[in-house]
Design an enzyme around this catalytic site. Structure first.
Site, short mmCIF file in Angstrom:
data_model
loop_
_atom_site.label_atom_id
_atom_site.label_comp_id
_atom_site.label_asym_id
_atom_site.label_seq_id
_atom_site.Cartn_x
_atom_site.Cartn_y
_atom_site.Cartn_z
N HIS A 297 28.23 25.76 25.42
CA HIS A 297 26.88 26.27 25.68
C HIS A 297 25.81 25.20 25.71
O HIS A 297 24.63 25.52 25.90
CB HIS A 297 26.50 27.30 24.61
CG HIS A 297 27.15 28.63 24.79
ND1 HIS A 297 26.69 29.59 25.66
CD2 HIS A 297 28.25 29.16 24.21
CE1 HIS A 297 27.46 30.65 25.59
NE2 HIS A 297 28.42 30.42 24.73
N LYS A 482 11.49 32.56 23.86
CA LYS A 482 12.81 31.98 23.68
C LYS A 482 12.79 31.15 22.40
O LYS A 482 11.73 30.97 21.80
CB LYS A 482 13.22 31.11 24.87
CG LYS A 482 12.17 30.04 25.22
CD LYS A 482 12.55 29.28 26.47
CE LYS A 482 12.39 30.10 27.71
NZ LYS A 482 13.64 30.44 28.36
N ARG A 483 13.94 30.68 22.00
CA ARG A 483 14.00 29.81 20.82
C ARG A 483 13.07 28.61 21.01
O ARG A 483 12.93 28.09 22.11
CB ARG A 483 15.45 29.34 20.64
CG ARG A 483 15.71 28.45 19.45
CD ARG A 483 17.21 28.37 19.21
NE ARG A 483 17.94 27.96 20.40
CZ ARG A 483 18.24 26.68 20.69
NH1 ARG A 483 17.85 25.70 19.89
NH2 ARG A 483 18.91 26.40 21.79
N LYS A 488 12.98 23.02 25.65
CA LYS A 488 12.49 24.22 26.33
C LYS A 488 11.02 24.08 26.73
O LYS A 488 10.49 24.89 27.47
CB LYS A 488 12.72 25.45 25.47
CG LYS A 488 14.22 25.75 25.26
CD LYS A 488 14.45 26.95 24.39
CE LYS A 488 15.92 27.19 24.12
NZ LYS A 488 16.66 27.74 25.28
N THR A 590 19.39 33.25 29.48
CA THR A 590 19.63 34.66 29.81
C THR A 590 18.31 35.42 29.87
O THR A 590 18.24 36.46 30.52
CB THR A 590 20.57 35.33 28.79
OG1 THR A 590 20.09 35.10 27.47
CG2 THR A 590 21.98 34.79 28.92
N LYS A 594 16.86 38.65 32.39
CA LYS A 594 16.21 39.90 31.96
C LYS A 594 14.88 40.08 32.68
O LYS A 594 14.55 41.18 33.14
CB LYS A 594 16.00 39.87 30.44
CG LYS A 594 17.28 39.82 29.65
CD LYS A 594 17.05 39.36 28.21
CE LYS A 594 18.35 38.98 27.54
NZ LYS A 594 18.17 38.26 26.27
#
Length: 744
Positions: A297, A482-483, A488, A590, A594
């Site tokens: 991952h 998100k985390r 990110k 992911t 969504k």
């Protein structure tokens, strides 16, 4: 599920005077009793999913929907004077951190929906990740006692408990079975550690801080605890069904390792076969190689787990011996296969005094897969290049997916109803039917605008009640949820907001469409920079939202305690999905899927599954910016100077300086100065290329703002994403795993 029986049983329930928690448990128990009357036995041939976390979300509504009784329950409860929406008070069981755990939940959902036998194994944590609050803008972690609402969707199985032995303690692993409903009923089995206060620490918290030796040992115990119990369970079922010919273990079972956390299972399964069934080491190793499959991952080195061999020897001496034997066998095997000395060392299970879990997984698995097209290319080329060179047949791509049942049908009934009225209901049974929506995009664009407006109003009402923040209903909603991690690049979004804010203050943006930037994220408790970014964004929000000159045009909101239930509201409401990770760093994502299903355009880099989203929905219906993975790789090899960008760009210079010039206050922690230094100082400044991509990002955000003025055309872009989202269903992903890897 006998729907008539459920209705009769629910009607009999005396709920008068019962509080919400009592009613929740009573209704859930009725559903469980009715659903499990004809529970299927474990089949002879099945797959097993090992994951350290499962972010299942609130089970109540999803389970009733999967069982086909959500409408009946709502009607019967209304007759009893109870609004079914009241059960939103019952919070999620946050037994996961982010995408890894949520993916595991989607996979279990899809397998059950498709009638495929997939059984999950993990840990039943006493406390969820943590409940997040903000104190003066800083993240504050509070215990998440999710069991205070009861746990009616799980069944304790004392008679199937396991004894797990460490060098210094013995622990009982008590299984709790959570049914996963669909065409068949599968089971998620979560183990709880019992026997002593010391034992109970093993299943107390998800991801205990590992910045101390004590924390590292606890994590090691967690990973061995659940994998040892799960392996014992699988072996016992195998022996019961097939006998002790372990040559056939992989013929009837596949164990999918969800990242490196469960990789100790490889050594444990060998230990069980050799110590308890007198199988030779070579035969046990061969059986293991035909049983395990590994999903990678991440390419981040810190996430490719390495364990100190001395620590393993101290806590798990038998496992340490087996890992050493695997390492020796692998070295001999690779030398015979023609690996060079350097290649043998690069792929070794043990290097120096460290056990490399990813190398162990790749060697001992029959299959290795990435989770998006680009990510798979990177692991083949850069992460495991030697193994790919010698064993290309092992490697494949399985692009992630999300379940449309929770992430469209459940969370966005209004859009689902519009789709039903436009193309019929068959898409609910076979999500590829959603492609038919493409023919009607122009016809329903204005109706979609109404739906999107309704979902925004619902979200903004919830934020008003939960966060105490007012957001006008007509604002463009940009969401980055998100985390919290540097790659990110929530920090880059923060800088972009400041640039837009400064332009508004100077009057440079004429006819600017009112916009709100919404963040939701938790930082790991010991991740200093991530927590500093949260504080920085909250400082920006406080400043921007208080400015009467601009706050009718620009708002910033960082929601507290972001979780699955919050996500369900946000993905349905958002206009723009911010997916801005440094290209080459996000394995898949992911959340992007969504948002796509719910009609949000993607504003992002060519990274992870963004690439495939653009391939399916069209680049003209999304907004791509920034350096590509190849460009990032080239820049990383030398020649990138963030200092030069900083010196030559006055506007960028100004927003970066807000970290150190007193514009914002980090309360004397030095955290903002550390963020500043990370961008401009040290051996690898601006490692995630925030400054490099910032201008392109701001320009893209302003382009979106301009395009949004033509609301109907923008709605067509949004609907094009929904209509082309079928590929990103976890149903498709699970079918590929079942066909190519699990053979079920």
């Amino acid at each position: 599920m006998n729907r008539r029986l459920f209705s009769e049983e629910l009607k009999k329930e005396q709920l008068d005077g019962t509080d919400i928690v009592g009613a929740y448990n009573a209704i859930s128990s009725v559903a469980m009793r009715c659903a499990l009357k004809n529970k299927p036995n474990m089949p002879r041939h099945c797959a097993h999913y090992f994951s350290i976390e499962y972010l299942m979300g609130r089970g109540f509504y999803n389970n009733l929907m999967e069982l086909g009784v959500l409408h009946e329950a709502s009607s019967i409860l209304a007759e009893k004077g109870i609004d079914i929406n009241a059960f939103e008070e019952v919070e999620d069981a946050a037994l996961g951190n982010g995408g890894l755990g949520r993916l595991a939940a989607c996979f279990l959902d899809s397998a059950a929906a498709l009638g495929l036998p997939l059984y999950g194994y993990g840990i039943r944590y006493k406390y969820g990740l943590f409940k997040q609050d903000f104190e003066n803008g800083f993240q504050k972690e509070l215990p998440d006692d999710w069991q205070r609402f009861g746990d009616p969707w799980s069944i304790r199985k004392d008679d199937e408990s396991m004894t797990i032995s460490f060098a210094d303690m013995v622990v009982t692993a008590v299984p709790y079975d959570m049914p996963v409903f669909g065409k068949r009923i599968n089971i998620l089995r979560l183990y709880q550690a019992e026997d002593s206060a010391e034992a109970e620490k093993i299943s107390e918290y998800l991801y205990p801080a590992d910045d101390t030796e004590e924390g590292k040992i606890l994590r090691l115990r967690q990973e061995y605890f659940f994998t040892a119990a799960a392996c014992r369970d699988i072996v016992q079922n195998f022996v019961r069904l097939h006998g002790t010919n372990f040559k056939n273990l992989g013929k009837y079972n596949t164990i999918q390792l969800n990242d490196t956390h469960p990789v100790l299972a490889i050594a444990e399964l060998i230990r069980i076969m050799t110590a308890e069934y007198a199988v030779s080491f070579k035969a046990a190793l061969d059986a293991v190689k035909g049983t395990f499959a590994y999903t990678n991952h991440t390419i981040l080195p810190e996430a490719l787990e390495c364990w100190d061999m001395g620590m393993i020897e101290r806590i798990l001496p038998e496992i340490a011996q087996i890992i050493s034997k695997i390492d020796g066998a692998a070295r001999i095997e690779r030398e015979k296969a023609g690996y060079s000395a350097a290649e043998i060392e690069e792929t070794a299970v043990i290097r120096g005094d460290k056990a490399h879990m990813a190398n162990l997984a790749v060697y001992a698995s029959k299959s290795v897969n990435g989770v998006a097209k680009l990510h798979t290319e990177i692991i083949e080329r850069d992460v495991f290049p030697t193994e790919y060179k010698y064993h290309p047949e092992k490697f494949s791509n399985k692009t992630n997916g999300v379940t449309q049942r929770r992430w469209l049908m459940l969370c966005n009934g209004e859009l689902s109803s519009l789709i039903d009225k436009t193309i019929g209901r068959e898409w609910r049974n076979d999500f590829t039917g959603i492609f038919a929506l493409k023919e009607s995009i122009g016809d329903i664009a204005e109706k979609f605008i109404v739906v999107k407006g309704r979902k925004k109003k619902q979200l903004f009402d919830y934020i008003r009640a939960t966060e105490g923040i007012d957001i006008p209903d007509d604002m463009i909603l940009y969401a980055q949820v998100k985390r919290l991690h540097e790659y990110k690049r929530q920090l880059m979004t923060a800088f972009a907001i400041l640039e837009i804010y400064n332009k508004l203050k100077r009057g440079e943006l004429k006819d600017f469409q009112p916009s709100v930037f919404l963040f939701g994220a938790k930082s790991a408790p010991s991740y200093r920079r991530a927590k500093a970014i949260i504080k920085f964004i909250n400082c920006i929000a406080e400043k921007v939202n208080a400015d009467e000159q601009t706050n009718g045009l620009l708002k910033v909101v960082f929601v507290r305690n972001y979780n699955v239930s919050y996500a369900e509201k946000i993905v349905a409401a958002a206009d723009v999905s911010l997916q801005v990770s440094t290209a080459g760093f996000e394995a898949s994502g992911t959340g992007n899927m969504k948002f796509m299903m719910n009609g949000a355009v993607t504003c992002g880099t060519l990274d992870g599954a963004n690439i495939e989203i653009v391939d399916y929905a069209g680049e003209g219906n999304n907004y791509i910016f920034g350096a590509t993975a190849e460009e990032i790789k080239s820049l990383s090899s030398g020649g990138y100077s963030p200092q030069k960008i900083y010196d030559e760009d006055e506007e960028l210079h100004a927003v970066v300086d807000t970290l150190i010039d007193g514009t914002f206050d980090d309360c004397g922690t030095g955290d903002f100065a550390d963020l500043y230094d990370s961008l401009l100082k040290g051996e690898s400044p601006d490692y995630y290329f925030v400054l490099y991509d910032l201008n392109s990002y701001v320009e893209t955000l302003l382009t979106i703002n301009e395009d949004y003025k033509n609301r109907v055309e923008f709605a067509k872009k949004q609907l094009s994403n929904t209509a082309n989202s079928a590929y990103f269903s976890s149903d498709r992903t699970i079918k590929e795993y079942a066909r190519d890897i699990w053979k079920i």
